[in-house]
Design a protein around this motif. Structure first.
Motif, PDB file in Angstrom:
ATOM      1  N   ASN A 159       5.079  -0.257   2.884  1.00 18.75           N
ATOM      2  CA  ASN A 159       5.600   0.020   3.776  1.00 18.75           C
ATOM      3  C   ASN A 159       3.815  -0.148   3.955  1.00 18.75           C
ATOM      4  O   ASN A 159       3.033   0.410   4.689  1.00 18.75           O
ATOM      5  CB  ASN A 159       6.280   1.441   4.295  1.00 18.75           C
ATOM      6  CG  ASN A 159       6.145   1.711   5.397  1.00 18.75           C
ATOM      7  OD1 ASN A 159       5.564   2.366   5.812  1.00 18.75           O
ATOM      8  ND2 ASN A 159       6.319   0.967   6.371  1.00 18.75           N
ATOM      9  N   GLY A 160       3.223   0.641   3.904  1.00 18.17           N
ATOM     10  CA  GLY A 160       1.964   0.604   3.789  1.00 18.17           C
ATOM     11  C   GLY A 160       1.110  -0.012   3.203  1.00 18.17           C
ATOM     12  O   GLY A 160      -0.068  -0.350   4.293  1.00 18.17           O
ATOM     13  N   ARG A 163       1.960  -3.226   6.424  1.00 13.14           N
ATOM     14  CA  ARG A 163       1.230  -1.737   7.581  1.00 13.14           C
ATOM     15  C   ARG A 163      -0.521  -1.193   7.948  1.00 13.14           C
ATOM     16  O   ARG A 163      -0.896  -0.968   8.394  1.00 13.14           O
ATOM     17  CB  ARG A 163       2.312  -1.191   7.745  1.00 13.14           C
ATOM     18  CG  ARG A 163       3.966  -1.004   8.703  1.00 13.14           C
ATOM     19  CD  ARG A 163       3.841  -0.577   8.736  1.00 13.14           C
ATOM     20  NE  ARG A 163       5.737  -0.916   9.039  1.00 13.14           N
ATOM     21  CZ  ARG A 163       6.528   0.000   9.300  1.00 13.14           C
ATOM     22  NH1 ARG A 163       6.980   1.413   9.991  1.00 13.14           N
ATOM     23  NH2 ARG A 163       8.293  -0.600   9.970  1.00 13.14           N
ATOM     24  N   HIS A 164      -1.400  -1.897   6.964  1.00 18.48           N
ATOM     25  CA  HIS A 164      -2.557  -1.128   6.349  1.00 18.48           C
ATOM     26  C   HIS A 164      -3.339  -1.984   7.456  1.00 18.48           C
ATOM     27  O   HIS A 164      -4.672  -1.238   7.518  1.00 18.48           O
ATOM     28  CB  HIS A 164      -3.132  -1.756   5.300  1.00 18.48           C
ATOM     29  CG  HIS A 164      -3.593  -3.391   4.791  1.00 18.48           C
ATOM     30  ND1 HIS A 164      -2.318  -4.486   4.288  1.00 18.48           N
ATOM     31  CD2 HIS A 164      -4.736  -3.506   4.991  1.00 18.48           C
ATOM     32  CE1 HIS A 164      -3.380  -5.273   4.613  1.00 18.48           C
ATOM     33  NE2 HIS A 164      -4.808  -5.355   4.753  1.00 18.48           N
ATOM     34  N   ALA A 170       2.554   2.915   9.526  1.00 21.07           N
ATOM     35  CA  ALA A 170       2.986   3.218   8.234  1.00 21.07           C
ATOM     36  C   ALA A 170       3.707   3.770   9.073  1.00 21.07           C
ATOM     37  O   ALA A 170       3.452   4.933   8.962  1.00 21.07           O
ATOM     38  CB  ALA A 170       1.918   3.810   7.006  1.00 21.07           C
ATOM     39  N   GLY A 175      -0.251   6.236   4.316  1.00 25.33           N
ATOM     40  CA  GLY A 175      -0.357   4.805   4.413  1.00 25.33           C
ATOM     41  C   GLY A 175      -1.833   4.598   5.015  1.00 25.33           C
ATOM     42  O   GLY A 175      -1.967   3.644   5.889  1.00 25.33           O
TER      43      GLY A 175
END
Length: 338
Positions: A159-160, A163-164, A170, A175
């Motif tokens: 996820n991190g 969505r960085h 995140a 994140g």
């Protein structure tokens, strides 16, 4: 008797903030697997990323300056390490999970193309489904590494990574730290690289920005890191005034460096190279390596072409392009005119 991992998970509960992501409470992996007796789930993810082939290739991928001369300029690997260091500093100060933060930081750019964002724009313009490096980074860890088996990372790391950059933040504070650390790192090291290249100097940065953020790379990073630490509670953020000046610095860099013909003069050639490689492999998937032929059969030749090209280093892309499009020189003994 408790395992080393179980003891480490207990220490996390004792030491870290209640807002931290705890390894023992991870939402799990795409495929269930037995826990390591020594490492927590996030430590294991970090190690898998460090040892994967995509991570090693980052050392020969452009950051901003295309095929720079000399060893000083940043590559994707040095950028990644700088992001990791900044992110870990913030996470540690906020009593968040440094192992998770590090794993996300080390994996955030695994899907980046050769020739930096020029390569990303090149593929995005021709691939029917588009191309974004953050989505490709997730595809790398899920599907491309280990001969198609993927790294089977935890939800929190995946996820991190995804969505960085932009869009929805995140799910974890760790994140969100990486997203900010990425921006802190690249803007400041791009100033450093551009200064060495003679494109700008520190004094070119507007005085109001320097007075607010600092008059050197280390001073600016320190200001931004401390601002994040001192202003982050339920979310990760900078103090409003600092955030506004940081935005001004980004605008300055966009005008002075990111669109400067002096460091972008070769981009059109890189874009043309990437797109010609794409059309070749999309139209002739039989020329792809075996792993990517399998992807072509499953997901289509266009996706397989993107996967193959995005994984290339700068110099490997040049080599493949030369093999496909540049006539090979006659060897002396075969030269009919000798």
């Amino acid at each position: 008797m408790k395992t080393i991992r179980e003891s480490a998970c207990e220490r996390e509960k004792e030491i870290l903030s209640p807002r931290a992501a705890f390894a023992s409470e991870s939402k799990g992996r795409l495929r269930p697997e037995e826990e390591c007796p020594v490492r927590t789930a996030f430590q294991r993810d970090r190690d898998r990323i460090i040892h994967c082939s995509s991570f090693r290739r980052l050392k020969h991928k452009t950051q901003v300056f295309l095929s720079p001369e000399g060893d000083y300029y940043r590559t994707r690997l040095t950028h990644t390490l700088e992001v990791s260091q900044i992110a870990r500093t913030i996470a540690g100060a906020l009593l968040l999970n440094c192992d998770l933060t590090e794993a996300i930081a080390l994996g955030h750019d695994l899907g980046h193309t050769p020739f930096g964002h020029a390569g990303e724009r090149a593929l995005n313009a021709v691939c029917p489904v588009g191309f974004k490096h953050y989505a490709q980074s997730l595809r790398v860890v899920d599907l491309l590494e280990k001969d198609g088996k993927g790294l089977n990372l935890t939800f929190e790391v995946r996820n991190g990574i995804e969505r960085h950059t932009n869009g929805e933040p995140a799910a974890t504070l760790e994140g969100r730290i990486v997203r900010l650390a990425d921006r802190i790192a690249y803007i400041n090291h791009d100033i450093d690289d551009a200064t060495i290249a003679g494109i700008m100097c520190e004094e070119d940065i507007p005085l109001a920005i320097r007075n607010e953020l600092g008059h050197s790379k280390s001073a600016r990073i320190n200001t931004l890191v401390l601002s994040c630490i001192n202003n982050s509670t339920d979310d990760i953020c900078l103090e409003k005034g600092v955030a506004e000046v940081f935005d001004e610095l980004h605008k300055f860099m966009f005008e002075k460096v990111y669109t400067n013909p002096a460091c972008k003069s070769e981009e059109s050639k890189a874009i043309d190279m990437i797109q010609r490689l794409y059309f070749h492999f999309a139209e002739k998937p039989e020329d792809l390596p075996p792993q990517f032929k399998t992807i072509a059969d499953r997901d289509g030749a266009q996706i397989a072409a993107c996967d193959f090209i995005a994984g290339m280093t700068d110099r490997y892309a040049v080599r493949i392009f030369n093999e496909l499009y540049v006539p090979k020189a006659w060897s002396e003994q075969n030269d009919i005119f000798s």
